[in-house]
Design an enzyme around this catalytic site. Sequence first.
Site, PDB file in Angstrom:
ATOM      1  N   ASP A  71       1.384  -2.096 -16.208  1.00 17.44           N
ATOM      2  CA  ASP A  71       1.033  -1.304 -17.390  1.00 17.44           C
ATOM      3  C   ASP A  71      -0.146  -1.867 -18.191  1.00 17.44           C
ATOM      4  OD1 ASP A  71       2.796   0.773 -16.963  1.00 17.44           O
ATOM      5  OD2 ASP A  71       4.465  -0.312 -17.888  1.00 17.44           O
ATOM      6  N   ASP A  96       4.414   6.361 -12.667  1.00 13.55           N
ATOM      7  CA  ASP A  96       3.686   6.097 -13.902  1.00 13.55           C
ATOM      8  C   ASP A  96       2.350   5.398 -13.646  1.00 13.55           C
ATOM      9  OD1 ASP A  96       6.520   6.059 -13.891  1.00 13.55           O
ATOM     10  OD2 ASP A  96       6.612   5.371 -15.957  1.00 13.55           O
TER      11      ASP A  96
END
Length: 373
Positions: free
Chosen positions: A96, A153
């Site tokens: 991330d 994601d």
Amino acid sequence: MNENKTWIDEIWEKIDKKLKPVSQSSFDKLPYTTENGKYVEKKSGDGVCWWTNGFWPGLMWLMYVGTKDEQYRKTAEHAEELLDEAFEDYDHLNHDVGFMWHISAGVNYRLFGGHKSKVRAMHAADILAARFNSSGKFIRAWNGDLFGRVIIDCMMNIPLLYWASHETGDPRYKYVAMSHADTTLKTHLRADGSVHHIVDLDIVTGEPVEAFGGQGYELGSAWSRGQSWALYGYILSYIHTQKQVYLDAAKRVAHYFIANTAEYGVPLCDFRAPQEPVIYDTTAGACAACGLIEIAKNVPEHEQHLYMKAALRILKALEKDFCDWSDKEDSILQKGTEAYHSPDSSKHIPIIYGDYFFTEAIYKLKGFDMLFW
Ligand code: GLY
């Protein structure tokens, strides 16, 4: 279209009116949700390494680009400095880093060319690229011994790598990003246009070993934010590479998303879950709207209306029923949901990426064309 333009202008003004004071009162924070109407940071999780910590500076940059108000720039730059502490950590940073630095330091650098911001964004790109499994051809998501874990994601993390290749001239970052995207087309995208959230891949061959329901209802269901990560992520990969299969994939996921939001516009947390209880995830709608607008910009004129109409339908439904424009509440978009099986305290709450993507969608509709991802 005039009716839409009036609506878009009104909403943009409301966002600016709402965020101007909040950009000052939350100057020293990296907000996640709100408590008693005030933005607060994430209480548990990975501390400063929490994956959503780039959205606040990203939101401030959207407002800076759209208004040129210096307060937004100051708050964005300060948040970027607050994030520096995360680079001192190793254990809690994961894939991330794309979410965290591409729309914070990355946007700052693309706007102003500052050396420190470039170093931050490149450092994040190196961390992300180092997570690539060159045998299985994927980027591993999390830490510990989950060596083959890949989550959809990550399609939103890899635009950082496209930028890094563009910036340095070194093709390796783009190669990593495209290899990962190509793998997910085979392992995560399903025939009906929906996507798995989590799939564990064989660390040598990259073949799927086991899929998981992740933040959705169950294995094989369709967690709506995961669908929106795929929808926006694939069109971004297309924009950065012009590889046709990414546009085709984005359209497939978009069609699935449009079909599942045709009635009301606001997505449920999972499109393939029992009718009761009704759990919304407004953040999925806001993110999907951004992707739909980008698809509309990248298809022939006679195809555009399908995607643009769907984006507007979603945004108008979100605005009508789920936006708080009062000065008693810092956040704009209400009723985001972390996961289908989260405790009630993490369902139907404001979440910073809901405000970010809602604002980004309106920013795009206003005609500001700097692509943040
Ligand atoms: N990337 C984690 C989430 O969407 O909740």
